[in-house]
Design a protein around this motif. Structure first.
Motif, PDB file in Angstrom:
ATOM      1  N   GLY A 242       0.627  -1.234   0.077  1.00 35.35           N
ATOM      2  CA  GLY A 242       0.091   0.061   0.124  1.00 35.35           C
ATOM      3  C   GLY A 242       0.538   1.262   0.125  1.00 35.35           C
ATOM      4  O   GLY A 242       1.909   1.253  -0.070  1.00 35.35           O
ATOM      5  N   THR A 243       0.131   2.472  -0.026  1.00 34.48           N
ATOM      6  CA  THR A 243       0.844   3.759   0.105  1.00 34.48           C
ATOM      7  C   THR A 243       0.510   4.332   1.398  1.00 34.48           C
ATOM      8  O   THR A 243      -0.524   4.599   1.779  1.00 34.48           O
ATOM      9  CB  THR A 243       0.341   4.578  -1.143  1.00 34.48           C
ATOM     10  OG1 THR A 243       0.091   3.849  -2.234  1.00 34.48           O
ATOM     11  CG2 THR A 243       0.904   5.869  -1.206  1.00 34.48           C
TER      12      THR A 243
ATOM     13  N   GLN B 105       0.569   7.470   4.104  1.00 34.03           N
ATOM     14  CA  GLN B 105      -0.052   9.031   3.911  1.00 34.03           C
ATOM     15  C   GLN B 105       0.036   9.071   5.437  1.00 34.03           C
ATOM     16  O   GLN B 105      -0.095   8.313   6.303  1.00 34.03           O
ATOM     17  CB  GLN B 105      -1.235   9.142   3.455  1.00 34.03           C
ATOM     18  CG  GLN B 105      -1.490   9.007   1.997  1.00 34.03           C
ATOM     19  CD  GLN B 105      -2.717   9.450   1.519  1.00 34.03           C
ATOM     20  OE1 GLN B 105      -3.771   9.640   2.396  1.00 34.03           O
ATOM     21  NE2 GLN B 105      -3.033   9.124   0.136  1.00 34.03           N
TER      22      GLN B 105
ATOM     23  N   ALA C 182      -8.296   3.691  -2.085  1.00 33.23           N
ATOM     24  CA  ALA C 182      -8.378   5.093  -2.826  1.00 33.23           C
ATOM     25  C   ALA C 182      -9.401   6.055  -2.692  1.00 33.23           C
ATOM     26  O   ALA C 182      -9.187   7.166  -2.399  1.00 33.23           O
ATOM     27  CB  ALA C 182      -7.772   4.866  -4.018  1.00 33.23           C
TER      28      ALA C 182
ATOM     29  N   ILE D 228      -3.012   4.164   5.336  1.00 37.58           N
ATOM     30  CA  ILE D 228      -2.304   3.320   4.337  1.00 37.58           C
ATOM     31  C   ILE D 228      -3.572   2.892   3.178  1.00 37.58           C
ATOM     32  O   ILE D 228      -4.521   2.337   3.636  1.00 37.58           O
ATOM     33  CB  ILE D 228      -1.913   1.999   4.931  1.00 37.58           C
ATOM     34  CG1 ILE D 228      -0.743   2.370   5.945  1.00 37.58           C
ATOM     35  CG2 ILE D 228      -0.928   1.220   3.845  1.00 37.58           C
ATOM     36  CD1 ILE D 228      -0.248   1.148   6.773  1.00 37.58           C
TER      37      ILE D 228
END
Lengths: 330, 330, 330
Positions: free
Chosen positions: C3-4, C6, C51, C63
């Motif tokens: 995941g990304t 933040q 998202a 995430i």
């Protein structure tokens, strides 16, 4: 009792019995003329009876009431006081570290309390009850022999848990990967609110991440299964052998009759009723009564069932029509 | 055995095994040609076999009988004598006041007998069995590990109660008043007559005022639920996961197949049979076989089910008829 | 997690919680906009989120992943490591003659091991577990409180058996002769292969002569009944309250949903699926999905059910047709 006394006002009884084994030491009742012959053979202490049947038999005393069976219910606690609580901790009890016990608890032979268990005041745990690590049981509860509460289970006050019930066991959750059903760790809890009763050998799984919750005042019969993440509201009745799949919501005041099955992730609306053996595959609106497989509104289900049993003759009638039609067209 | 011996009359075996794991020390049987290939691979001690298949394999001895499976049944107690009873009271047993024990009882580890319990001669209670106050168990009974008999339960002679069974738990009876389901005290008993067998984790509730009674010689499978005030007659068979609601009468010799549900207050007539999963909502006449939901006489149920699966095509036929009729009338 | 991240990369959490009770010490997840309002009210530690919903709330860290619920599963064993095994034999354990214990076994209070029992390395038996004579349990198993394994039962490695499960109890087999149901001695075994999980209060009978076998990697839920001589293949799922009658074969990879009943001597083909409450009276081909009572291929069952609920109006239409026909013929 709001009834009228006939006969000996000094008559005394020490128990209640059904008419077919009552004697002079018993209170019994007669509400249906078909049982009257049993009365003729017996010497009865006190008879609760309806006005219509009040001239039958020869009990020492007779109390004429509107509904003999209902009239008897408030008498039962007077004639059968619960056995006196005998607080105490049997020497065979096993206590983990950090166990906290309320006043006047009663812990029977072979009870096992793991680390961090808390048991409230006046609660009674009978023989061989096992509470896993961190379990909390409130005040005035009664857990019957051989029940198991897995680690982390929380039970509020005045809850009865019958013999062999299992609370907080892992839910049935797996992910199929790399050729096996990999177990999903279950870290949610099983929470039972106050005034709940749970039947013998019933199983209530813990939640996976969320909790499984049984609402206050709900009563659950024997051999019921409640899966992970289910929320049962307040004042529901779940009768014997009901099965509730995962993540179902059952709102307040629902009644699920025996052997009902509810599939996962649906909602049973407030006050809904499900007839025995109903198979529920979708959500049920509040206040409605549904039945059958797959469950439908009860009246619709009854009509469909009635029609189903007319079907064989219907098919014959239709075949005759088709036959005649064919004849007409020749 | 009424069979004909072929081969070595001195052949000896020490056990019975199915064909796929039998060896020279075993007696086994072959009744169906499809299993004959298993025989070729094995050195067998004694083979029970039908005349048609008697030339197959090479056992040390062969006994040709009409029905190999039935012929074997009387041999089982000879080859597998029940383990010798070892009377004795394990030092961990907890005895209440006024407990009366018959000759040669066997009480396993962790058994708990409350005040006033009576246990008959030669009865065996395995580990962690709990008998509540005043429970009476007769002679030659066998109660398996972890079973619970609530206070007041009475069990006659030669009864087997399997592991985890719960007898005499409170029935599911409440009256809704003042915003709660108020519990009806249960003061009736659970009575089990002689020669009954009760399966693992089965639950039989006590009566409310009347008794719950299981008649002599009746056999009950695992995970069955019998509610308060039910009377089950003699020589009945209740198969796994059957559920019987309150106050049902089941007369002698009835057979209820697996997962049958019977709703409250009905009578199942003498010798009636209920097919698996039947949902019974009314009384069943003696001697009849019923099935389905809601249960109907078995032949009628079969006809209705067959018709149901013809329905989709029937509906299409009817729609065509209606269509033509409309065309005719234009 | 793929995941990304933040927000604060130093954010720390000590547990997982559902959104409605998560706080700054928890990781939680949001996958559905309808639960977003819960987020507004809370100070969250770490949020797993899709998202589309990634701009909601104000967690310390966020995430963004494709499927927040699935992403969380591998985290659970990290945040909730299984409690450390504490090998040891509680002083209250009862050991028969010839018991063999592997390295680092853990035997809880009141465990009873009869003569000749073998327990593998690192296996844990919790309080009041009873193993009958000659039982063998493999390595790395976990048996929860109060479970019973009857004499002769064999359990391989890495098997979990939940509280109150009963393995190897006598099957329900009788022959009616001389006015009684005479018990057929059960001398087969109950064999559980590796990596099986068995739910709370489930019962699995021993075989009569043949064995009852549960294949490797199969998972069985709570309150399931498996009768004598049943063979369940590998990697099956048997959900809560399923009942399997005697001598059924269930091939590999089958899924039986809740409350399914299967009658005796049939075969459920490899990979077949049975919908909840299905009543199975014949063999099921491999790979198919069946449902209903009596069970039929699922699409056929759905069509028949849909038709059944159209029946009442169909019958009225037909009656009108017959009426007109009669009018025509007058």
């Amino acid at each position: 009792m709001g009834g009228t006394l006939q006969g000996d006002p000094a008559a005394q009884v020490s128990g209640v019995a059904p008419l077919d084994r009552a004697d002079a030491t018993h209170l019994t009742f007669l509400a249906n003329a078909k049982y009257a012959p049993l009365l003729a053979e017996r010497s009865i202490g006190v008879l609760l009876v309806t006005a219509e049947l009040a001239d039958l038999g020869n009990p020492r005393a007779r109390i004429v009431v509107k509904n003999p069976h209902e009239a008897m219910l408030p008498l039962l606690p007077l004639l059968y006081p619960p056995p006196p609580r005998v607080p105490g901790i049997h020497p065979s009890v096993i206590l983990g570290r950090g166990v906290a016990l309320g006043d006047e608890v009663s812990l029977g032979p072979g009870v096992v309390l793991a680390d961090g268990v808390r048991v409230g005041a006046r609660t009674r745990l009978e023989a061989h009850v096992v509470l896993g690590a961190g379990v909390e049981v409130g005040d005035d509860c009664h857990v019957y022999p051989g029940a198991t509460l897995y680690a982390g289970t929380r039970v509020r006050d005045r809850v009865r848990i019958h013999a062999g019930a299992r609370l907080g066991s892992d839910g049935f959750g797996y992910v199929f990967r790399e050729g096996e059903h990999a177990k999903i760790p279950h870290v949610g809890r099983c929470i039972v609110e106050s005034d709940v009763e749970i039947g013998a050998n019933t199983t209530i799984d813990r939640g996976s991440i969320d909790d499984t919750v049984i609402g206050a005042g709900t009563k659950i019969d024997n051999l019921v299964h409640v899966a992970h993440n289910v929320r049962v509201g307040r004042l529901c009745l779940l009768m014997a052998q009901v099965g509730i799949a995962g993540s179902v919501r059952i709102e307040d005041g629902c009644i699920l009759a025996g052997q009902v099955g509810v599939s996962g992730h649906v909602t049973i609306g407030k006050g809904a009723r499900l007839a025995a053996q109903a198979g529920v595959f979708g959500s049920i609106p509040a206040g409605e009564t549904w039945s059958g497989y797959p469950a439908r509104p009860h009246k619709e289900a009854l009509r469909a069932q009635a029609a189903m049993f007319k079907l064989p003759s219907l098919i014959r009638a239709l075949e005759r029509l088709v036959e005649r039609r064919r004849d007409d067209e020749r």
